[in-house]
Design an enzyme around this catalytic site. Structure first.
Site, PDB file in Angstrom:
ATOM      1  N   LYS A 113     -12.541 -34.773  -9.864  1.00 29.73           N
ATOM      2  CA  LYS A 113     -13.907 -34.401  -9.487  1.00 29.73           C
ATOM      3  C   LYS A 113     -14.655 -33.956 -10.743  1.00 29.73           C
ATOM      4  CE  LYS A 113     -16.390 -31.337  -6.247  1.00 29.73           C
ATOM      5  NZ  LYS A 113     -16.240 -30.306  -5.200  1.00 29.73           N
ATOM      6  N   SER A 156     -15.284 -28.129   0.861  1.00 31.90           N
ATOM      7  CA  SER A 156     -15.538 -29.358   0.109  1.00 31.90           C
ATOM      8  C   SER A 156     -14.349 -30.262  -0.140  1.00 31.90           C
ATOM      9  CB  SER A 156     -16.187 -29.021  -1.227  1.00 31.90           C
ATOM     10  OG  SER A 156     -17.555 -28.833  -1.029  1.00 31.90           O
ATOM     11  N   SER A 195     -18.549 -31.293  -0.834  1.00 34.43           N
ATOM     12  CA  SER A 195     -19.096 -31.836  -2.053  1.00 34.43           C
ATOM     13  C   SER A 195     -18.169 -32.814  -2.775  1.00 34.43           C
ATOM     14  CB  SER A 195     -19.444 -30.695  -3.007  1.00 34.43           C
ATOM     15  OG  SER A 195     -18.289 -29.977  -3.369  1.00 34.43           O
TER      16      SER A 195
HETATM   17  N1  GLN Z   1     -20.910 -27.339   2.130  1.00 32.66           N
HETATM   18  C1  GLN Z   1     -20.678 -26.087   1.511  1.00 32.66           C
HETATM   19  C2  GLN Z   1     -21.827 -25.751   0.583  1.00 32.66           C
HETATM   20  O1  GLN Z   1     -22.720 -26.505   0.519  1.00 32.66           O
HETATM   21  C3  GLN Z   1     -19.354 -26.070   0.802  1.00 32.66           C
HETATM   22  C4  GLN Z   1     -19.373 -26.677  -0.539  1.00 32.66           C
HETATM   23  C5  GLN Z   1     -18.067 -26.519  -1.271  1.00 32.66           C
HETATM   24  O2  GLN Z   1     -17.042 -26.229  -0.675  1.00 32.66           O
HETATM   25  N2  GLN Z   1     -18.126 -26.688  -2.576  1.00 32.66           N
HETATM   26  O3  GLN Z   1     -21.833 -24.757  -0.045  1.00 32.66           O
END
Ligand code: GLN
Length: 488
Positions: free
Chosen positions: A78, A177, A153
């Site tokens: 990532k 995410s 994400s």
């Molecule tokens: N969807 C969540 C956010 O927007 C989690 C994102 C994540 O785990 N990096 O913060």
């Protein structure tokens, strides 16, 4: 004969040892597939020469008798992890073309185990998002239906595995995410207990929540990567746990006879799609066939996880992102009149809308007068959410439920309504706030034939138990082996 890209890591490791295939050939195959699947938008950076160099080194290790099962296996990271050899952007224009002078600990550990990096994968900007549409570069498309989001994400990480480009990838999970894109793309992913994996070199979003973890096709493959990724890093991450590295594959084959699976009633209430509910319920029947017992539990503050998370995460983000000021690294505005003007223009140009929104929310909740009203209250409820889990774990060994209320939605479906994204995080946020390990395993299909993931949450340090339950389920089912047609 099974195509190379359909083989598990263990099978690939065997083929590497018996010289049926070389690490260079595997790397080349992955890179060819990156090209073939370019339309999915998963990869942000590749470097053929660097990848081949790493693959050659892996071949030499294998020839010399190295017994790491990960040696020579292609991996995609990532773009939140910094890497020396590839640019690291965090999905943001702020870090376009940024080169780190060092590798993140997790990247270094997987390289030490012999994995070959084929590239960096797309993600929501600074890992803020649930659909990958917040990437400053391009959205990623779900290979099961390219008109749909892959989740976020870590969308690029999930797609790279789902489209059979790489057998495994790394992701990060702050509020879901890893689990949510795994669920949307029909792959397996695990987020370990907070502190298991070093955060050194992971571009920070919300430091008290961020955790690294692997995504792969099976629990077994995830266990191999997770074992290599975790371990103390006391000089570089003060929150990394002082626990020796663990072999997370050791319990995979144990029977799950008598395993108590807790179902929080709040995870099955209003708002959960019927298609997702059906897939989860059918999967639970399979667990029962394997000897597990279902028990009802309650996590009464589930609903509060959304406001609590969307106070704490932006608060930490606003502080973490203060470093992007055009002075130290990354983008700097070209025209400005003085230092303050340079800061303002740099940040206005470098950050996308969602990141700015979170910086504003975070700054607000931390400001004098509001700190007590919002941030402090959120911290208190966070503790209560963690306590609720401890109550639940008195009755059960693992907790099961949906990862998300629906299958992957269409690109653009949430338009400019960030709340729609936030609400869809309801089932992953509680475990994140509590710092618990959690995973998503493919467990069926819902609306429009899209994959559904089941979430399994364990108590602290319960990764081996989660992986065991997931592995037994995967031995009895084939959801994790199904693949989107585009990935043939
Ligand atoms: N969807 C969540 C956010 O927007 C989690 C994102 C994540 O785990 N990096 O913060």
């Amino acid at each position: 004969m099974t195509a190379l890209h359909d083989l598990s890591i263990t099978e690939l490791a065997r083929k590497l040892r018996t010289k049926v295939v070389s690490a260079v050939e595997l790397a080349q195959h992955s890179m060819d597939r990156i090209e073939e699947h370019g339309k999915l938008g998963a990869f942000l950076a590749t470097d053929t020469l660097e990848t081949l160099r790493q693959a050659q080194a892996a071949d030499e290790r294998i020839a010399a008798g190295d017994d790491s099962l990960l040696a020579g296996i292609p991996v995609a990271h990532k773009d939140i992890f910094v890497t020396k050899a590839f640019a690291s952007t965090a999905g943001s224009k702020m870090l376009q073309d940024y080169r780190s002078p060092f590798d993140a600990t997790v990247v270094a550990k997987l390289a030490q185990a012999g994995m070959v990096t084929v590239g960096k994968v797309n993600c929501d900007e600074f890992a803020m998002g649930s659909s990958n549409e917040n990437s400053a570069y391009r959205p990623v498309k779900n290979p099961w239906d390219v008109s749909r989001v892959p989740g976020g994400s870590s969308g690029g990480s999930a797609v790279a595995v789902a489209a059979r480009i790489v057998p495994a990838s790394t992701g990060t999970d702050t509020g879901g995410s890893i689990r949510q894109p795994a669920s949307f793309c029909g792959v397996t992913g695990i987020k370990p207990t907070y502190g298991r994996a070093s955060r050194y070199g992971m571009i920070a979003f919300a430091s008290s929540l961020d955790q690294a973890g692997p995504m792969a096709r099976s629990a077994e493959d995830c266990a191999l990567l997770l074992s290599a990724m975790c371990g103390p890093d006391p000089d570089r991450d003060s929150t990394s746990l002082d626990m020796p590295p663990e072999d997370f594959t050791r319990k995979l084959d144990e029977s799950i006879e008598g395993l108590r699976i807790g179902l929080p009633k709040e995870f099955f209430g209003e708002g959960l799609g019927d298609d997702v509910r059906r897939a989860i319920e059918e999967a639970l029947e399979q667990f029962v066939k394997l000897g597990a017992k279902i028990v009802d539990v309650t996590l009464p503050r589930t609903q509060l996880a959304i406001p609590v998370y969307y106070i704490i995460a932006p608060a930490e983000a606003s502080s973490n992102l203060a470093r992007f000021d055009g002075v130290k690294y990354g983008h700097r505005a070209k025209d400005y009149v003085d230092l303050l003007d340079m800061y303002k223009k740099t940040r206005a140009q470098g950050f996308g809308d969602e990141v700015k929104r979170r910086i504003m929310i975070g700054t607000y909740v931390l400001s004098h007068g509001y700190y007590d009203a919002y941030y402090l209250q959120a911290q208190k409820i966070r503790r209560m959410i963690a306590d609720d889990f401890q109550q639940a774990f008195k009755e059960c060994d693992v907790i099961a439920g949906p990862v998300a209320p629906s299958v992957a939605w269409h690109l653009g479906a949430h338009g400019s309504d960030p709340l729609a994204d936030y609400l869809a995080d309801i089932f992953t946020l509680p475990g994140s706030l509590a710092g618990l390990p959690g995973m998503s395993i493919p467990c069926g299909f819902g609306a429009a034939g899209m994959p559904v993931g089941m979430q399994l949450l364990g108590n602290y340090f319960g990764e081996a138990k989660l992986l065991n339950a997931a592995h037994r389920f995967q031995q009895a089912t084939d959801f994790h082996l199904r693949k989107p047609e585009g990935a043939l």
